[in-house]
Design an enzyme around this catalytic site. Structure first.
Site, PDB file in Angstrom:
ATOM      1  N   GLY A  45       0.881  -1.171   0.000  1.00  0.00           N
ATOM      2  CA  GLY A  45       0.000   0.000   0.000  1.00  0.00           C
ATOM      3  C   GLY A  45       0.918   1.220   0.000  1.00  0.00           C
ATOM      4  N   ALA A  46       0.686   2.145  -0.939  1.00  0.00           N
ATOM      5  CA  ALA A  46       1.651   3.233  -1.155  1.00  0.00           C
ATOM      6  C   ALA A  46       1.983   4.027   0.118  1.00  0.00           C
ATOM      7  CB  ALA A  46       1.137   4.145  -2.271  1.00  0.00           C
ATOM      8  N   ARG A  81      10.174  -1.024  -4.760  1.00  0.00           N
ATOM      9  CA  ARG A  81       8.977  -1.091  -5.617  1.00  0.00           C
ATOM     10  C   ARG A  81       8.909   0.229  -6.389  1.00  0.00           C
ATOM     11  NH1 ARG A  81       3.590  -3.321  -3.295  1.00  0.00           N
ATOM     12  NH2 ARG A  81       3.359  -3.899  -5.483  1.00  0.00           N
ATOM     13  N   GLN A 178      -5.444  -9.033  -2.472  1.00  0.00           N
ATOM     14  CA  GLN A 178      -5.468  -8.040  -1.387  1.00  0.00           C
ATOM     15  C   GLN A 178      -6.897  -7.726  -0.946  1.00  0.00           C
ATOM     16  OE1 GLN A 178      -3.541  -7.883  -4.080  1.00  0.00           O
ATOM     17  NE2 GLN A 178      -1.618  -6.801  -3.715  1.00  0.00           N
ATOM     18  N   ASP A 219      -1.326   4.702  -6.342  1.00  0.00           N
ATOM     19  CA  ASP A 219       0.115   4.531  -6.097  1.00  0.00           C
ATOM     20  C   ASP A 219       0.931   5.699  -6.620  1.00  0.00           C
ATOM     21  OD1 ASP A 219      -0.992   1.631  -5.958  1.00  0.00           O
ATOM     22  OD2 ASP A 219       0.971   1.662  -4.980  1.00  0.00           O
ATOM     23  N   ASN A 229      -2.885   2.592 -10.121  1.00  0.00           N
ATOM     24  CA  ASN A 229      -3.366   1.846  -8.952  1.00  0.00           C
ATOM     25  C   ASN A 229      -3.375   0.364  -9.330  1.00  0.00           C
ATOM     26  OD1 ASN A 229      -4.400   1.865  -6.190  1.00  0.00           O
ATOM     27  ND2 ASN A 229      -6.323   1.158  -7.064  1.00  0.00           N
ATOM     28  N   LYS A 230      -3.718  -0.475  -8.384  1.00  0.00           N
ATOM     29  CA  LYS A 230      -3.685  -1.929  -8.565  1.00  0.00           C
ATOM     30  C   LYS A 230      -4.315  -2.358  -9.893  1.00  0.00           C
ATOM     31  CE  LYS A 230      -2.156  -4.377  -6.538  1.00  0.00           C
ATOM     32  NZ  LYS A 230      -0.773  -4.833  -6.885  1.00  0.00           N
TER      33      LYS A 230
HETATM   34  O1  MRU Z   1       0.658  -4.099  -4.644  1.00  0.00           O
HETATM   35  P1  MRU Z   1       0.019  -3.369  -3.505  1.00  0.00           P
HETATM   36  O2  MRU Z   1      -0.802  -4.242  -2.622  1.00  0.00           O
HETATM   37  O3  MRU Z   1       1.017  -2.538  -2.732  1.00  0.00           O
HETATM   38  O4  MRU Z   1      -0.986  -2.341  -4.220  1.00  0.00           O
HETATM   39  C1  MRU Z   1      -1.662  -1.431  -3.420  1.00  0.00           C
HETATM   40  C2  MRU Z   1      -2.624  -0.579  -4.155  1.00  0.00           C
HETATM   41  O5  MRU Z   1      -2.739  -0.621  -5.361  1.00  0.00           O
HETATM   42  C3  MRU Z   1      -3.385   0.412  -3.334  1.00  0.00           C
HETATM   43  O6  MRU Z   1      -4.647   0.661  -3.891  1.00  0.00           O
HETATM   44  C4  MRU Z   1      -2.608   1.734  -3.288  1.00  0.00           C
HETATM   45  O7  MRU Z   1      -1.282   1.530  -2.896  1.00  0.00           O
HETATM   46  C5  MRU Z   1      -3.243   2.715  -2.358  1.00  0.00           C
HETATM   47  S1  MRU Z   1      -3.169   2.194  -0.672  1.00  0.00           S
HETATM   48  C6  MRU Z   1      -3.838   3.445   0.262  1.00  0.00           C
END
Ligand code: MRU
Length: 331
Positions: A45-46, A81, A178, A219, A229-230
């Site tokens: 999560g960012a 990342r 997730q 992100d 985003n994801k």
């Molecule tokens: O690969 P991840 O689980 O780190 O991806 C996370 C996401 O895409 C979240 O939506 C994003 O980081 C926002 S978290 C507040």
């Protein structure tokens, strides 16, 4: 996530890769342990990886004799990342102190953590009036993903605190689940009304008229509002637009990247094929078949109804609105 002790203390991280089966806390005393926790999505999560990186720089400073060495440690950490800008943002902020003093660095890391918690609270307050009907969300942008109550889920938590119980539909979020493992876990523990669906069912759900609004985190957000985003977020945004459902991106200012103009400049993290071929460690595809596994995708700004930030709700045209919030207050 918790820092235990003073400047010579350690970072404690809830290992998200094991949830919901096991609740295990990791203790990190070395910056490379935080690096590998970020890389392996033990913390993810960012905003949360930005907070973890701040504390990792305290651990790094204890092992560095010069600022140049600390700079190199920071560069390694920032590369864990590539897509989430909060990671390099936090490392830069720690390096900008130009000190190896662990006490001063710990104060800054704690400030990053506290500011993120405060930003989440404000995002929740700003988002609450937009929360009507059931919510569809993707991935996990809740308390596990931040230093506070989350971004996309902040308004849901704020509604719960006021005795309302909005219905939340959480996409399972392949390939690492997730949504199933983390969003369903944290929302059900909080007493929220959460229902899971496979990612591919989201368009049909949006077409059915059940969903009042879609909420996702981010992100990295480019100067024009294009949002990484994801993976899967873009498809939900297209389906939301096609069905007239508002699509909200909730994020703190630290997730906006004014150094890039559009989403085309965002580097998308590519992850290993095994995540797709053997989901949750169980082989689902024949051996020898390759997989394409981008961790994120880009949602064009034109599909986003509004950004919900700690500095308020941004509506199109996003360029000037983003410039305005980044030019006021610290980032
Ligand atoms: O690969 P991840 O689980 O780190 O991806 C996370 C996401 O895409 C979240 O939506 C994003 O980081 C926002 S978290 C507040």
């Amino acid at each position: 996530m918790k820092w235990a002790g003073g400047p010579s203390g350690r970072l404690r991280l809830l290992d998200q890769s094991l949830l919901p089966a096991r609740v295990r806390w990791l203790t990190c005393r070395h910056p490379r342990e935080v690096f590998s926790a970020i890389r392996m999505l033990r913390v993810r999560g960012a905003p949360a990886i930005g907070v973890a990186a701040g504390y990792a720089m305290v651990l790094a400073a204890r092992r560095c004799s010069t600022l140049a060495r600390l700079g190199r440690e920071g560069a390694v950490l920032a590369g864990a990342r590539p897509t989430a800008v909060n990671l390099s943002w936090a490392v830069k902020r720690m390096l900008a102190l130009r000190t190896l003093d662990a006490a001063a660095l710990l104060r800054e890391a704690r400030a990053i953590h506290a500011e993120d918690a405060d930003a989440c609270r404000r995002i929740g307050l700003a988002g609450l009036p937009l929360l009507r009907g059931a919510v569809l969300t993707h991935c996990n942008a809740g308390s596990l993903a931040t230093g506070g109550i989350g971004t996309a889920l902040a308004a849901v938590y704020e509604a719960l605190r006021r005795g309302r119980a909005p219905r939340v539909f959480s996409c399972e979020t392949r390939p690492l689940f997730q949504g199933a493992r983390l969003t369903a876990w944290e929302l059900s523990r909080a007493g929220a009304d959460v229902t899971l669906l496979v990612d591919a069912a989201a368009a049909g759900l949006l077409a059915s008229g059940t969903i009042g609004s879609v909420w996702v985190g981010a992100d990295r957000i480019a100067s024009n509002g294009d949002t990484a985003n994801k993976v899967g977020t873009y498809a939900h945004a297209l389906a939301a637009r096609a069905n007239g459902v508002p699509f909200y991106v909730a994020a703190p200012r630290s997730t906006f990247d004014p150094s890039i103009r559009t989403g085309r400049e965002i580097r998308i993290e590519q992850r290993g094929a095994e995540e797709v071929l053997a989901p949750l460690g169980r082989r689902a595809a024949p051996r020898g078949v390759p997989a394409w596994n981008p961790a994120f995708d880009i949602t064009p700004a034109r599909l986003i109804t509004a950004f919900v930030t700690e500095a308020g709700v941004l509506r199109p045209p996003f360029g000037p609105a983003i410039r305005r919030i980044l030019n006021t207050g610290s980032r």
